[in-house]
Design a protein around this motif. Structure first.
Motif, PDB file in Angstrom:
ATOM      1  N   TYR A 215      36.210 -45.514 100.471  1.00 42.19           N
ATOM      2  CA  TYR A 215      34.983 -44.730 100.286  1.00 42.19           C
ATOM      3  C   TYR A 215      35.220 -43.260 100.641  1.00 42.19           C
ATOM      4  N   ASN A 219      34.807 -40.044  97.969  1.00 37.61           N
ATOM      5  CA  ASN A 219      33.919 -38.924  98.294  1.00 37.61           C
ATOM      6  C   ASN A 219      34.680 -37.601  98.320  1.00 37.61           C
ATOM      7  N   ASN A 222      35.858 -36.609  94.707  1.00 40.70           N
ATOM      8  CA  ASN A 222      34.783 -36.025  93.897  1.00 40.70           C
ATOM      9  C   ASN A 222      34.420 -34.623  94.378  1.00 40.70           C
ATOM     10  N   ILE A 265      33.625 -43.221  90.190  1.00 44.80           N
ATOM     11  CA  ILE A 265      32.439 -43.965  90.618  1.00 44.80           C
ATOM     12  C   ILE A 265      32.887 -45.176  91.419  1.00 44.80           C
TER      13      ILE A 265
END
Length: 270
Positions: A215, A219, A222, A265
């Protein structure tokens, strides 16, 4: 007196062994898990280097696994290396990704991470009939025929042989990554006409998909993609990671050729 000295020495040695053992067995601070990412040796790797060096991702990049290169994902040794347990994820072309997940169910294609970075570079000849592509990247053959017509001749070869083939006049042009194309003399042409063509996808081992480090990676990745939409920021990382003398206009060429990093995503939880 001699017995006292021996007993003292034994007691001291015993205490020392006890403290060493206690130190070694104590949990202390656990070493932070590093995410291991396989990357090619072209422009697709820049955003991942930026992630680690500038944004602080706890990770490491690899273009080699032991003696096996993964910098060109379509060689047989590279595909073997990707099937080992050493990588958490890898940036590879769509064709290599399909072959990988057919053979190895541990991997999952998270999505495209790079589009339009394969461009056409052609030599001085006005006629472009003989086009070189990287071996096993059959989507490049499709691109060549879509943009140059069905009658051209396509020559698959090792990626690092393409520049020499152009310079020696054995081929009229080649489809290659923009970072490699901009090193050469010649005319560059975008292969993006009204639609994106995917040049790299990110494959991830399924067992890390729901770990905290994954995760964090998505993050930060992106965030990096967003930051590198700025032309000045993009030019800075190109000059830092390109490995050749830049002219200050590379980011402008990327934008003109519609070359992009794509956001990722996080997959839905089962």
């Amino acid at each position: 007196m001699k017995n006292i000295k021996i007993n003292f020495w034994l007691a001291t040695t015993g205490l020392l062994i006890f403290f060493i053992y206690a130190f070694l067995m104590s949990p202390g601070e656990k070493q932070a898990k590093l995410i291991n990412i396989g990357v090619p040796d072209d422009s697709a790797s820049y955003v991942f280097r930026y992630l680690i060096e500038e944004l602080g991702l706890k990770g490491q990049l690899s273009t080699m696994l032991g003696i096996y290169p993964i910098k060109d994902c379509c060689t047989s040794t590279s595909e073997w290396a990707l099937s080992t347990d050493n990588l958490d994820m890898a940036v590879i072309c769509p064709d290599a990704a399909e072959r990988l997940i057919e053979k190895d169910s541990r991997y999952y294609i998270l999505g495209p991470c790079r589009v339009n970075s394969d461009i056409l570079i052609s030599g001085p000849s006005s006629r472009v009939n003989k086009i070189g592509i990287t071996q096993n990247r059959w989507y490049q053959e499709t691109l060549a025929h879509e943009h140059l017509g069905p009658d051209i001749d396509v020559y698959p070869m090792l990626g690092n042989a393409l520049p020499f083939a152009i310079q020696n006049g054995r081929i009229d042009g080649a489809i290659m990554d923009i970072a490699n194309a901009l090193r050469l003399e010649g005319k560059i042409t975008s292969l993006s006409r009204g639609k994106d063509h995917i040049t790299y996808v990110l494959v991830v081992r399924k067992d890390i998909l729901h770990e905290p480090i994954f995760y964090e990676f998505v993050n930060l990745y992106n965030q990096a993609v967003q930051e590198l939409q700025d032309e000045q920021s993009l030019q800075i990382i190109i000059e830092k990671y390109a490995g050749y003398s830049c002219n200050g206009k590379e980011a402008s060429e990327w934008i003109k050729m519609n070359v992009q990093y794509k956001p990722l995503i996080i997959p839905a939880t089962d």
